[in-house]
Design a protein around this motif. Structure first.
Motif, short mmCIF file in Angstrom:
data_model
loop_
_atom_site.label_atom_id
_atom_site.label_comp_id
_atom_site.label_asym_id
_atom_site.label_seq_id
_atom_site.Cartn_x
_atom_site.Cartn_y
_atom_site.Cartn_z
N ASP A 30 -10.21 13.63 5.60
CA ASP A 30 -10.15 14.95 6.21
C ASP A 30 -9.35 14.94 7.49
OD1 ASP A 30 -11.67 15.95 4.19
OD2 ASP A 30 -13.58 15.71 5.23
N GLU A 31 -9.30 13.82 8.18
CA GLU A 31 -8.61 13.75 9.45
C GLU A 31 -7.16 13.36 9.25
OE1 GLU A 31 -10.64 11.31 12.24
OE2 GLU A 31 -12.46 12.52 12.23
N ASN A 32 -6.31 13.81 10.15
CA ASN A 32 -4.89 13.51 10.08
C ASN A 32 -4.64 12.01 10.26
OD1 ASN A 32 -2.12 14.76 10.03
ND2 ASN A 32 -1.99 13.54 11.90
N THR A 33 -3.72 11.45 9.50
CA THR A 33 -3.36 10.05 9.58
C THR A 33 -1.97 9.92 10.17
OG1 THR A 33 -4.67 9.54 7.61
CG2 THR A 33 -3.02 7.93 8.27
N THR A 34 -1.81 9.05 11.16
CA THR A 34 -0.51 8.82 11.78
C THR A 34 0.03 7.46 11.36
OG1 THR A 34 -1.05 10.19 13.71
CG2 THR A 34 0.73 8.58 13.98
N VAL A 35 1.28 7.44 10.92
CA VAL A 35 1.94 6.21 10.51
C VAL A 35 3.24 6.09 11.30
CG1 VAL A 35 3.02 4.95 8.60
CG2 VAL A 35 0.98 6.36 8.18
N THR A 36 3.48 4.92 11.88
CA THR A 36 4.72 4.69 12.62
C THR A 36 5.72 3.94 11.74
OG1 THR A 36 3.69 2.70 13.58
CG2 THR A 36 3.68 4.70 14.91
N LEU A 54 5.44 15.32 4.52
CA LEU A 54 4.19 14.59 4.62
C LEU A 54 3.16 15.31 5.48
CD1 LEU A 54 5.70 11.03 5.07
CD2 LEU A 54 4.29 11.77 3.14
N ALA A 55 3.63 16.11 6.42
CA ALA A 55 2.71 16.84 7.29
C ALA A 55 1.80 17.76 6.48
CB ALA A 55 3.50 17.64 8.32
N ASP A 56 2.30 18.26 5.36
CA ASP A 56 1.48 19.12 4.50
C ASP A 56 0.33 18.36 3.86
OD1 ASP A 56 3.19 21.23 5.07
OD2 ASP A 56 4.45 20.87 3.30
N ASP A 57 0.44 17.03 3.79
CA ASP A 57 -0.63 16.20 3.22
C ASP A 57 -1.49 15.57 4.31
OD1 ASP A 57 0.13 16.66 0.58
OD2 ASP A 57 1.61 15.05 0.62
N GLY A 58 -1.31 16.02 5.55
CA GLY A 58 -2.12 15.47 6.64
C GLY A 58 -1.65 14.13 7.13
N ILE A 59 -0.38 13.79 6.86
CA ILE A 59 0.19 12.52 7.32
C ILE A 59 1.24 12.80 8.37
CG2 ILE A 59 1.45 10.43 6.67
CD1 ILE A 59 0.34 10.81 3.81
N THR A 60 1.02 12.28 9.58
CA THR A 60 2.02 12.41 10.63
C THR A 60 2.87 11.14 10.63
OG1 THR A 60 0.62 13.80 12.02
CG2 THR A 60 2.41 12.63 13.11
#
Length: 272
Positions: A30-36, A54-60
């Motif tokens: 449910d929470e946003n995931t950040t990947v560098t 990817l932002a639409d899938d909650g991935i930053t």
């Protein structure tokens, strides 16, 4: 139980419920995931496009931009970034062998042909006796550059050297070319001082070139090109990471392919 003890128990139980609830939300995604993601060069239109998807899938997806090829693998190996995308398999294999690491490709992106560029001549046929040619100084791109000069008919290299020949493997140099080995980031800047320079596609684009239009000789894309397909790379223990696989899937899509073709003007070829 006294009132104070009841209050203390209520706080503890409530805090425990909060922790379990928070863990449940994270586990359920449910929470946003950040990947560098480590990249080389400023021109990252394709990855910017993928990032928006990817932002639409909650991935930053956060791009970490490096200026040369020496840094992104070190940063990945040391856990400073999660993924990188800048290299082909031969370059990665060489890095792993030299560093004792086990970084692993998780998906293909594009193949970007290597090009010969010049400020002084307009055709590869104009290269003359004693001219200086700048090439990248790392083993894989340097070897690729020498093979490109061979394809252009300027030198011959020992076939026993395989895909990573060095200047010591040149067996014929009829024009007595002066091969100058420079850091890949310096090959474009060397153009005023040499007859021609072999520049990686990303570096050429950053220098303002369109490889298919501005190079005087461009690497052919054929059955020999597979080792030079660019890849998305992770730590070996992360190859099955579901979020990382979603990033690969987002890149390897038809709409991304259209952006690649549009922004690179044909200089990068989708390779999945």
């Amino acid at each position: 139980m006294t009132n104070n003890k009841k209050l203390f128990a209520s706080i503890i139980l409530g805090f425990g419920a909060f922790i379990l609830g928070a863990c449940g939300n994270a586990a359920s995604g449910d929470e946003n995931t950040t990947v560098t993601l480590g990249v080389v060069g400023e021109d990252q239109d394709v990855w910017d496009f993928v990032s928006d998807k990817l932002a639409d899938d909650g991935i930053t997806l956060e791009l970490v931009k490096f200026t040369d090829y020496a840094q992104p693998n070190n940063a990945l190996a040391e856990g400073e970034i999660d993924l990188n995308s800048f290299q082909h398999q031969i370059f990665l294999d060489s890095y792993n062998a030299d560093s004792g690491t086990d970084l692993t490709a998780i998906g293909n992106t594009v193949i970007a042909p290597l090009g010969v560029y010049s400020q002084n001549i307009s055709s590869i046929e104009e290269i003359k006796d004693g001219d200086s040619i700048a090439i990248p100084n790392d083993v894989t791109n340097g070897g690729r550059a020498l093979l490109l000069l061979q394809t252009a008919g300027l030198i011959t290299v020992d076939p026993e050297a395989g895909s990573t020949p060095t200047v010591n493997d040149i067996t014929e140099n009829p024009l007595n070319l002066d091969i100058q080995e420079l850091d890949a980031a310096q090959t474009a800047r060397a153009l005023p001082d040499v007859a021609a320079s072999i520049i990686n596609s990303g570096m050429a684009v950053d220098a303002g070139f369109v490889p298919t239009e501005d190079s005087i000789f461009l690497e052919p894309v054929d059955e020999n090109s597979e080792p030079y397909i660019n890849i998305i790379v992770a730590k070996s223990e992360d190859t099955e990471n579901e979020v990382y696989q979603k990033i690969v899937e987002a890149y390897q899509s038809e709409d991304t392919k259209e952006i690649i073709e549009e922004t690179s003007k044909g200089s990068s070829v989708p390779a999945w």
